[in-house]
Write a protein that holds these residues in place. Structure first.
Motif, PDB file in Angstrom:
ATOM      1  N   GLY A 258       0.881  -1.244   0.031  1.00 21.75           N
ATOM      2  CA  GLY A 258      -0.014  -0.161   0.187  1.00 21.75           C
ATOM      3  C   GLY A 258       0.730   1.207  -0.048  1.00 21.75           C
ATOM      4  O   GLY A 258       2.065   1.085  -0.281  1.00 21.75           O
ATOM      5  N   LEU A 259       0.115   2.372   0.316  1.00 22.51           N
ATOM      6  CA  LEU A 259       0.845   3.673   0.158  1.00 22.51           C
ATOM      7  C   LEU A 259       1.638   3.956   1.285  1.00 22.51           C
ATOM      8  O   LEU A 259       2.628   5.037   1.233  1.00 22.51           O
ATOM      9  N   ASN A 260       1.908   2.990   2.573  1.00 22.56           N
ATOM     10  CA  ASN A 260       2.844   3.348   3.516  1.00 22.56           C
ATOM     11  C   ASN A 260       3.751   2.179   3.611  1.00 22.56           C
ATOM     12  O   ASN A 260       4.528   2.305   4.678  1.00 22.56           O
ATOM     13  N   GLY A 261       3.806   1.391   2.546  1.00 25.72           N
ATOM     14  CA  GLY A 261       4.889   0.506   2.353  1.00 25.72           C
ATOM     15  C   GLY A 261       4.894  -0.771   3.019  1.00 25.72           C
ATOM     16  O   GLY A 261       5.512  -1.853   2.980  1.00 25.72           O
ATOM     17  N   MET A 262       3.602  -0.907   3.561  1.00 24.46           N
ATOM     18  CA  MET A 262       3.157  -2.297   4.168  1.00 24.46           C
ATOM     19  C   MET A 262       2.583  -3.083   3.235  1.00 24.46           C
ATOM     20  O   MET A 262       2.168  -2.829   2.352  1.00 24.46           O
ATOM     21  N   THR A 263       2.850  -4.550   3.487  1.00 26.20           N
ATOM     22  CA  THR A 263       2.152  -5.440   2.451  1.00 26.20           C
ATOM     23  C   THR A 263       1.302  -5.991   2.991  1.00 26.20           C
ATOM     24  O   THR A 263       1.653  -6.635   4.171  1.00 26.20           O
ATOM     25  N   VAL A 264      -0.166  -6.609   2.507  1.00 30.32           N
ATOM     26  CA  VAL A 264      -1.201  -7.060   3.062  1.00 30.32           C
ATOM     27  C   VAL A 264      -1.542  -8.167   2.080  1.00 30.32           C
ATOM     28  O   VAL A 264      -1.036  -8.021   0.663  1.00 30.32           O
ATOM     29  N   SER A 265      -2.402  -9.210   2.222  1.00 24.73           N
ATOM     30  CA  SER A 265      -3.066  -9.942   1.395  1.00 24.73           C
ATOM     31  C   SER A 265      -4.414  -9.511   0.949  1.00 24.73           C
ATOM     32  O   SER A 265      -5.060  -9.187   2.001  1.00 24.73           O
ATOM     33  N   LEU A 266      -4.736  -9.880  -0.037  1.00 26.72           N
ATOM     34  CA  LEU A 266      -5.987  -9.363  -0.671  1.00 26.72           C
ATOM     35  C   LEU A 266      -7.128 -10.543  -0.513  1.00 26.72           C
ATOM     36  O   LEU A 266      -8.126 -10.106  -1.174  1.00 26.72           O
ATOM     37  N   GLY A 313      -5.802   2.630 -13.426  1.00 26.34           N
ATOM     38  CA  GLY A 313      -4.951   3.718 -14.008  1.00 26.34           C
ATOM     39  C   GLY A 313      -3.611   3.758 -13.233  1.00 26.34           C
ATOM     40  O   GLY A 313      -3.287   2.760 -12.438  1.00 26.34           O
ATOM     41  N   LEU A 314      -2.808   4.567 -13.575  1.00 24.12           N
ATOM     42  CA  LEU A 314      -1.605   4.705 -12.745  1.00 24.12           C
ATOM     43  C   LEU A 314      -1.491   6.325 -12.656  1.00 24.12           C
ATOM     44  O   LEU A 314      -1.986   7.150 -13.420  1.00 24.12           O
ATOM     45  N   ARG A 315      -0.690   6.519 -11.322  1.00 22.21           N
ATOM     46  CA  ARG A 315      -0.256   7.889 -11.052  1.00 22.21           C
ATOM     47  C   ARG A 315       0.829   7.799 -10.371  1.00 22.21           C
ATOM     48  O   ARG A 315       1.306   6.961  -9.660  1.00 22.21           O
ATOM     49  N   PRO A 316       1.331   8.963 -10.340  1.00 20.27           N
ATOM     50  CA  PRO A 316       2.904   9.225  -9.574  1.00 20.27           C
ATOM     51  C   PRO A 316       2.721   9.151  -8.126  1.00 20.27           C
ATOM     52  O   PRO A 316       1.690   9.788  -7.453  1.00 20.27           O
ATOM     53  N   TYR A 317       3.596   8.843  -7.340  1.00 20.45           N
ATOM     54  CA  TYR A 317       3.578   8.302  -5.843  1.00 20.45           C
ATOM     55  C   TYR A 317       3.921  10.091  -5.569  1.00 20.45           C
ATOM     56  O   TYR A 317       4.850  10.683  -5.952  1.00 20.45           O
ATOM     57  N   ARG A 318       3.208  10.087  -4.267  1.00 22.69           N
ATOM     58  CA  ARG A 318       3.383  11.619  -3.500  1.00 22.69           C
ATOM     59  C   ARG A 318       3.555  10.936  -2.165  1.00 22.69           C
ATOM     60  O   ARG A 318       2.567  10.610  -1.469  1.00 22.69           O
ATOM     61  N   MET A 319       4.633  11.475  -1.439  1.00 27.36           N
ATOM     62  CA  MET A 319       4.799  11.148  -0.010  1.00 27.36           C
ATOM     63  C   MET A 319       4.123  12.158   0.798  1.00 27.36           C
ATOM     64  O   MET A 319       4.606  13.486   0.676  1.00 27.36           O
ATOM     65  N   LYS A 320       3.232  11.894   1.293  1.00 29.15           N
ATOM     66  CA  LYS A 320       2.380  12.936   2.232  1.00 29.15           C
ATOM     67  C   LYS A 320       2.919  13.448   3.296  1.00 29.15           C
ATOM     68  O   LYS A 320       3.926  12.553   3.919  1.00 29.15           O
ATOM     69  N   ILE A 321       2.715  14.693   3.765  1.00 30.06           N
ATOM     70  CA  ILE A 321       3.491  15.166   4.974  1.00 30.06           C
ATOM     71  C   ILE A 321       3.426  14.387   6.247  1.00 30.06           C
ATOM     72  O   ILE A 321       4.407  14.016   6.724  1.00 30.06           O
ATOM     73  N   ARG A 322       2.259  13.884   6.577  1.00 29.54           N
ATOM     74  CA  ARG A 322       2.083  12.893   7.615  1.00 29.54           C
ATOM     75  C   ARG A 322       2.002  11.729   7.491  1.00 29.54           C
ATOM     76  O   ARG A 322       1.722  10.735   8.354  1.00 29.54           O
ATOM     77  N   SER A 323       2.381  11.067   6.499  1.00 29.65           N
ATOM     78  CA  SER A 323       2.281   9.624   6.217  1.00 29.65           C
ATOM     79  C   SER A 323       3.574   8.851   6.757  1.00 29.65           C
ATOM     80  O   SER A 323       4.588   9.625   7.075  1.00 29.65           O
ATOM     81  N   ALA A 324       3.454   7.644   6.682  1.00 28.96           N
ATOM     82  CA  ALA A 324       4.407   7.020   7.158  1.00 28.96           C
ATOM     83  C   ALA A 324       4.910   5.986   6.067  1.00 28.96           C
ATOM     84  O   ALA A 324       4.137   5.226   5.380  1.00 28.96           O
ATOM     85  N   TRP A 325       6.222   5.412   6.009  1.00 33.88           N
ATOM     86  CA  TRP A 325       6.772   4.397   4.955  1.00 33.88           C
ATOM     87  C   TRP A 325       7.319   3.402   5.809  1.00 33.88           C
ATOM     88  O   TRP A 325       8.341   3.626   6.454  1.00 33.88           O
ATOM     89  N   ALA A 326       7.016   2.209   5.636  1.00 38.32           N
ATOM     90  CA  ALA A 326       7.737   0.996   6.282  1.00 38.32           C
ATOM     91  C   ALA A 326       8.701   0.603   5.582  1.00 38.32           C
ATOM     92  O   ALA A 326       8.927  -0.391   4.769  1.00 38.32           O
ATOM     93  N   GLY A 327       9.788   1.597   5.672  1.00 31.66           N
ATOM     94  CA  GLY A 327      11.240   1.297   4.978  1.00 31.66           C
ATOM     95  C   GLY A 327      12.086   2.426   4.784  1.00 31.66           C
ATOM     96  O   GLY A 327      11.690   3.615   5.485  1.00 31.66           O
ATOM     97  N   HIS A 328      13.305   2.206   4.428  1.00 36.20           N
ATOM     98  CA  HIS A 328      14.292   3.513   4.589  1.00 36.20           C
ATOM     99  C   HIS A 328      14.008   4.638   3.401  1.00 36.20           C
ATOM    100  O   HIS A 328      13.899   4.412   2.354  1.00 36.20           O
ATOM    101  N   SER A 329      13.954   5.701   4.117  1.00 33.13           N
ATOM    102  CA  SER A 329      13.857   6.989   3.012  1.00 33.13           C
ATOM    103  C   SER A 329      14.213   8.124   3.936  1.00 33.13           C
ATOM    104  O   SER A 329      14.178   8.210   5.144  1.00 33.13           O
ATOM    105  N   VAL A 330      14.567   9.056   3.198  1.00 32.42           N
ATOM    106  CA  VAL A 330      14.963  10.230   3.738  1.00 32.42           C
ATOM    107  C   VAL A 330      14.163  11.415   3.157  1.00 32.42           C
ATOM    108  O   VAL A 330      13.760  11.853   2.001  1.00 32.42           O
TER     109      VAL A 330
END
Length: 462
Positions: A258-266, A313-330
């Motif tokens: 998902g958008l926070n880097g976490m993986t889930v089963s559908l 469809g497809l769209r570019p990723y945008r890291m939200k101000i208050r979002s979290a990402w389950a992985g390394h990023s700066v």
């Protein structure tokens, strides 16, 4: 609260659910109906003799809108009408508004656009007339509504306006610091939305996006992040009428990121949904650690329709101000001028640059068939078109104003000039006449259908 105003521009296939006894002035619906009026489009096309393709698109959109079919072709025609609407301050799309100068992440830029914008002037004057001295609650759910909302504050008077809605709640502190909004009252409340009756049948269907929960009862549809919707209870999923799932990666649909880097089963989610409801998947490109190969693999799975889920469809990723990402990023702080910043720049290993992201999105939009017209509620309940047979309903045969006759494709934005002797049979073909090509020789029929198929107008044989 006795007057609730919905400013343009937001999802025109939804309507707000007001409190009892509240009058709703839907300026969003008003502006879309005005700009997508067939007579207006034809008049605009007649004033564009030097821009043949734009004029053709306007005529084709007018013809589709006159059918009033409320299908995918209607949505694409409305989107064409919005894109063709010229203004010095804003540019419109089917599901977005952009500033001609600056960004909606800056209140200064938005205020400048609100002062220069001519496109919404009839709606602002209508609001002034309807309000007639009353206090107005102006609902701002998306950034595209900001220019019109700021113009409404200026026209009605800040002391008579209460700003509310999801975006207001998210940026309340920053909005309070805008001098031009001094005197405005604030309300951290946002009305629920339903899909308009034109786009679905039966009892009202609630529209769920972002962090909103599903309704406690009754049908709903949504455009939701995979991690969020995967956590919905089975009972709520059983009342779903259409769903678009946003992901950054797909692994055989058993696992999605998902958008926070976490993986889930559908698997549980798809099993809990009612049989036969449309389920589509939006692929967000450029998330941290998601290289080009990951995008290609995910897009291929969507193209194959794995698990019965079609591409949205497809769209570019945008890291939200208050979002979290389950992985390394700066993360890098937003520009100081962007007081209404919604996303920030970031860096992470194995991550594509903006140029690569744009290139991949363009590539896969060409390769994937049946993509939704836009990020609209009506698209989620209708789903994508798996494989329309024969004539594409988004194509119209229109006269080119002295330049011949063309098959104009609102899906691709392209036109195909017809030989004079083929205009009549092709027009009959577009009208779903099974005998449209009976007057042609076998070779002529094969050549014509091949040409139309290559132009994206026709699939299969009649």
């Amino acid at each position: 609260m006795d007057l609730l105003i919905v400013p343009p521009l937001t999802d025109f296939t939804t309507a707000v659910v007001p409190p009892d006894g509240t009058e709703v002035l839907d300026l969003n619906e008003h502006v879309v109906e005005r700009l997508a009026d067939p007579s207006r489009l034809r008049a605009a096309a007649a004033r564009l003799p030097g821009d043949q393709l734009t004029a053709l698109l306007g005529r084709a959109a007018a013809a589709v809108l006159e059918r009033a079919a409320f299908d995918e072709a209607h949505l694409r025609a409305a989107g064409t009408a919005l894109r063709l609407a010229a203004d010095p301050a804003v540019r419109l799309g089917i599901d977005r508004l952009e500033l001609a100068e600056g960004s909606t992440q800056s209140s200064r830029d938005v205020l400048g656009a609100a002062g220069r914008c001519e496109l919404f002037r009839p709606e602002i004057e209508l609001a002034r007339s309807v309000a007639a001295g009353r206090r107005a609650h102006v609902v701002v759910a998306s950034a595209g509504q900001l220019p019109a909302a700021f113009a409404l504050v200026r026209a009605l008077g800040a002391e008579r306006v209460t700003l509310c809605g999801r975006l207001v709640a998210e940026h309340l502190a920053a909005l309070r610091r805008v001098p031009e909004l001094a005197g405005v009252q604030w309300l951290a409340w946002s009305p629920e939305r339903v899909i308009r009756p034109s786009w679905q049948t039966g009892e009202p269907v609630r529209w769920v996006t972002g962090a909103s929960p599903p309704p406690a009862r009754g049908p709903w549809a949504g455009w939701l992040d995979a991690v969020r919707v995967a956590a919905f209870p089975a009972e709520a999923l059983g009342r779903c009428r259409g769903l678009t799932i946003t992901v950054t990666r797909i692994d055989f649909l058993a696992a999605v990121t998902g958008l926070n880097g976490m993986t889930v089963s559908l698997r549980r989610l798809l099993a809990a949904l009612p049989s036969g409801i449309p389920v589509t998947c939006e692929l967000v490109v450029g998330a941290p650690g998601m290289a080009a190969g990951v995008v290609g693999e995910s897009a291929e799975l969507l193209a194959d329709g794995a698990g019965g889920v079609r591409p949205a469809g497809l769209r570019p990723y945008r890291m939200k101000i208050r979002s979290a990402w389950a992985g390394h990023s700066v993360r890098f702080p937003p520009d100081a001028a962007n007081d209404l910043a919604r996303w920030i720049e970031f860096a992470a290993p194995e991550t594509m640059c903006a140029y690569e992201v744009a290139g991949l999105i363009g590539l896969w939009r060409e390769r994937l068939h049946g993509l939704l017209p836009g990020r609209l509620a009506a698209c989620s309940v209708a789903g994508g078109e798996a494989s329309w047979p024969g004539w594409d309903p988004c194509v119209e045969v229109v006269a080119g104003g002295g330049h011949g006759t063309f098959a104009v494709n609102l899906r691709s934005g392209r036109s195909f000039r017809l030989h004079q002797g083929l205009v009549a049979p092709v027009a009959r073909l577009a009208a779903d006449d099974p005998h449209a090509l009976d007057g042609l020789t076998g070779a002529a029929r094969d050549r014509l259908t091949a040409d139309l198929a290559q132009a994206g107008v026709l699939r299969g044989q009649r």
